[in-house]
Write a protein that holds these residues in place. Sequence first.
Motif, PDB file in Angstrom:
ATOM      1  N   ASP A  55       0.286 -49.360  19.753  1.00  0.00           N
ATOM      2  CA  ASP A  55       1.089 -48.942  20.894  1.00  0.00           C
ATOM      3  C   ASP A  55       0.201 -48.249  21.903  1.00  0.00           C
ATOM      4  O   ASP A  55      -0.709 -47.504  21.544  1.00  0.00           O
ATOM      5  CB  ASP A  55       2.189 -47.975  20.455  1.00  0.00           C
ATOM      6  N   ASP A 402      14.433 -45.920  19.220  1.00  0.00           N
ATOM      7  CA  ASP A 402      15.488 -46.934  19.242  1.00  0.00           C
ATOM      8  C   ASP A 402      15.141 -48.150  18.403  1.00  0.00           C
ATOM      9  O   ASP A 402      15.817 -49.170  18.466  1.00  0.00           O
ATOM     10  CB  ASP A 402      15.784 -47.354  20.685  1.00  0.00           C
ATOM     11  N   LYS A 403      14.085 -48.065  17.607  1.00  0.00           N
ATOM     12  CA  LYS A 403      13.677 -49.175  16.755  1.00  0.00           C
ATOM     13  C   LYS A 403      13.826 -48.797  15.279  1.00  0.00           C
ATOM     14  O   LYS A 403      13.946 -47.622  14.932  1.00  0.00           O
ATOM     15  CB  LYS A 403      12.241 -49.597  17.072  1.00  0.00           C
ATOM     16  N   ARG A 421       8.112 -52.819  12.091  1.00  0.00           N
ATOM     17  CA  ARG A 421       9.025 -52.203  13.061  1.00  0.00           C
ATOM     18  C   ARG A 421       9.869 -53.312  13.670  1.00  0.00           C
ATOM     19  O   ARG A 421       9.344 -54.321  14.146  1.00  0.00           O
ATOM     20  CB  ARG A 421       8.234 -51.458  14.135  1.00  0.00           C
ATOM     21  N   LEU A 422      11.193 -53.103  13.670  1.00  0.00           N
ATOM     22  CA  LEU A 422      12.133 -54.094  14.166  1.00  0.00           C
ATOM     23  C   LEU A 422      12.826 -53.571  15.415  1.00  0.00           C
ATOM     24  O   LEU A 422      13.238 -52.419  15.464  1.00  0.00           O
ATOM     25  CB  LEU A 422      13.181 -54.406  13.093  1.00  0.00           C
ATOM     26  N   ASP A 423      12.939 -54.436  16.411  1.00  0.00           N
ATOM     27  CA  ASP A 423      13.590 -54.067  17.669  1.00  0.00           C
ATOM     28  C   ASP A 423      14.985 -54.681  17.708  1.00  0.00           C
ATOM     29  O   ASP A 423      15.123 -55.904  17.867  1.00  0.00           O
ATOM     30  CB  ASP A 423      12.756 -54.571  18.853  1.00  0.00           C
ATOM     31  N   ARG A 425      17.173 -54.658  19.933  1.00  0.00           N
ATOM     32  CA  ARG A 425      17.538 -55.208  21.253  1.00  0.00           C
ATOM     33  C   ARG A 425      17.000 -56.614  21.452  1.00  0.00           C
ATOM     34  O   ARG A 425      17.699 -57.491  21.970  1.00  0.00           O
ATOM     35  CB  ARG A 425      17.009 -54.280  22.357  1.00  0.00           C
ATOM     36  N   THR A 426      15.772 -56.856  21.019  1.00  0.00           N
ATOM     37  CA  THR A 426      15.130 -58.154  21.245  1.00  0.00           C
ATOM     38  C   THR A 426      15.045 -59.024  20.001  1.00  0.00           C
ATOM     39  O   THR A 426      14.778 -60.223  20.105  1.00  0.00           O
ATOM     40  CB  THR A 426      13.705 -57.952  21.784  1.00  0.00           C
ATOM     41  N   LYS A 428      12.708 -58.665  17.903  1.00  0.00           N
ATOM     42  CA  LYS A 428      11.278 -58.805  17.663  1.00  0.00           C
ATOM     43  C   LYS A 428      10.834 -57.941  16.495  1.00  0.00           C
ATOM     44  O   LYS A 428      11.328 -56.841  16.294  1.00  0.00           O
ATOM     45  CB  LYS A 428      10.505 -58.397  18.921  1.00  0.00           C
ATOM     46  N   GLU A 429       9.877 -58.459  15.714  1.00  0.00           N
ATOM     47  CA  GLU A 429       9.290 -57.723  14.599  1.00  0.00           C
ATOM     48  C   GLU A 429       7.806 -57.491  14.848  1.00  0.00           C
ATOM     49  O   GLU A 429       7.092 -58.392  15.282  1.00  0.00           O
ATOM     50  CB  GLU A 429       9.455 -58.501  13.295  1.00  0.00           C
ATOM     51  N   GLU A 430       7.347 -56.271  14.573  1.00  0.00           N
ATOM     52  CA  GLU A 430       5.941 -55.929  14.731  1.00  0.00           C
ATOM     53  C   GLU A 430       5.420 -55.320  13.430  1.00  0.00           C
ATOM     54  O   GLU A 430       6.008 -54.374  12.917  1.00  0.00           O
ATOM     55  CB  GLU A 430       5.751 -54.918  15.862  1.00  0.00           C
TER      56      GLU A 430
END
Length: 488
Positions: A55, A402-403, A421-423, A425-426, A428-430
């Motif tokens: 990040d 918020d994730k 880490r999961l979002d 809203r989108t 998306k996974e990181e």
Amino acid sequence: MSFGPPPSPFTQSQRVAEERRSRRAKVWGFAALVLVAVICVGGWFLIAGLPGSGDSEADSKAAVAKQAPDDVRETVEKRPSGTAGHMVASVQDRGAKPDQNQETPGTWATDKVLVKGNGDALEAAEINSGNEAWSQDLAGPICAWTKHVTVDGRTAIVFKDKKEDGACNQLAFFDLDTGKKLWQVVIPWKEFGFAGFPNVTMTRGVVSSAWVKGSSGYDMKSGKLLWERKETGKCRAGGFAGGKNLLLRIDCPTANYESIYKIARIDPLTGEERWRYSVSEGVGLVFIVSSEPAVLAVAAGEAGVSDLISLDEKGKYRATVRLDGGHYEVNCDDAIVYSAVDDCSDIAVGGDQVFITSGEEIGGSSHQTNRIVSFDLGTAKPVVKFEAGPDQLIYPVRMSGDKLLAFRTGTDNYAPFSLVRLDPRTGKEEPFFYFTVLNEAKSLTYTKFSDVVVENGRIFFGSNMVRGEVVKGKPVPQWLAFGVGSAG
């Protein structure tokens, strides 16, 4: 007691490593999970993954909400720059008696130490060096604890007093980094048959404890008694859940030995009741998953948690998420002795959603898998889902801003473990990092029975009980806790 990396659980022969690397190349063709090497370095087991960008400093700062030192921490984690995971600390024990269980309650972590409860002691290991940081002997075994930690690294436990027939009444507040006991008080608890021990939790500036006949709040700085409540009539204090707010479960037994449950919001500074919500009759047990927003897990049948109930800021009913007869899973500890009404795993609440796991499934070619699903707390409708993937299981750990932070484990002995880490809203996974755990320590990663803590970009696992073992007359080291972080 032993600290640091043990001699074998994170070390493998080169032959086995090569076999696993070959199998991984066949199983995973997608780039996100390509593992380019398995490296053993100085006893630390590393899995080299794809380089992670991490990040940006601006993103990290923007996500952090300002908290006071005596707030219950809500750390927003920064994704590390590299996805290779390695062990950063561990705590083991050789003192458990052969063929006897030893309770090891409580697992906490800061940026400096990993701390583990072990019977009548607290043991701490330094992060990265793995050396012993400190140890603190207690007058008796730990009998109540809280998962919460303040922003400046303090937490509370309750332990038994050997001088008073083992009464579970010694409430103490500790600095986790140093092991210093900041204060200690005696709570007015007396044993009531099988009624259970008192419990303890924290909200901003206040440590609170509840027992059968009452509850009390103490100033976090000094240990001064702020208030005391006494339950009247047939009802009793079932236990507190802390965090942003302070919620109390009130248990009211009926003539047929069942209970009617009520949830009350308590002002942590005064002990005054702000609102009360009555759970429908016929419910077997109630747990408090979150204090803000208020989310309850209720067991309406005989097969564990059956429903999740959300309340608004005034304690009014909002919605019910039904777990569809086991299609979704929420695991809460219903032990009679320990009154931890907020002890639920594999669930997280944030962004006006609740995140839970589906039941484990067997897909094509016998591939075991599951998924994380979120539900809107206002409508109870599903919002987003995150698939674990073939031969993998995924579990929510906690929110990070918020994730959602989640732990993924392999089920085929080849897929690695990972912190992701999961979002919501989108979708998306990181990945934070990938790692592996061998058999000697793998039981600690079973989320239904162990503590899982994510703090300062690292993931920690802690046992709640160990069983003594002797081989050829020598005690076998028992894993109490370990932590994994990025090697990058």
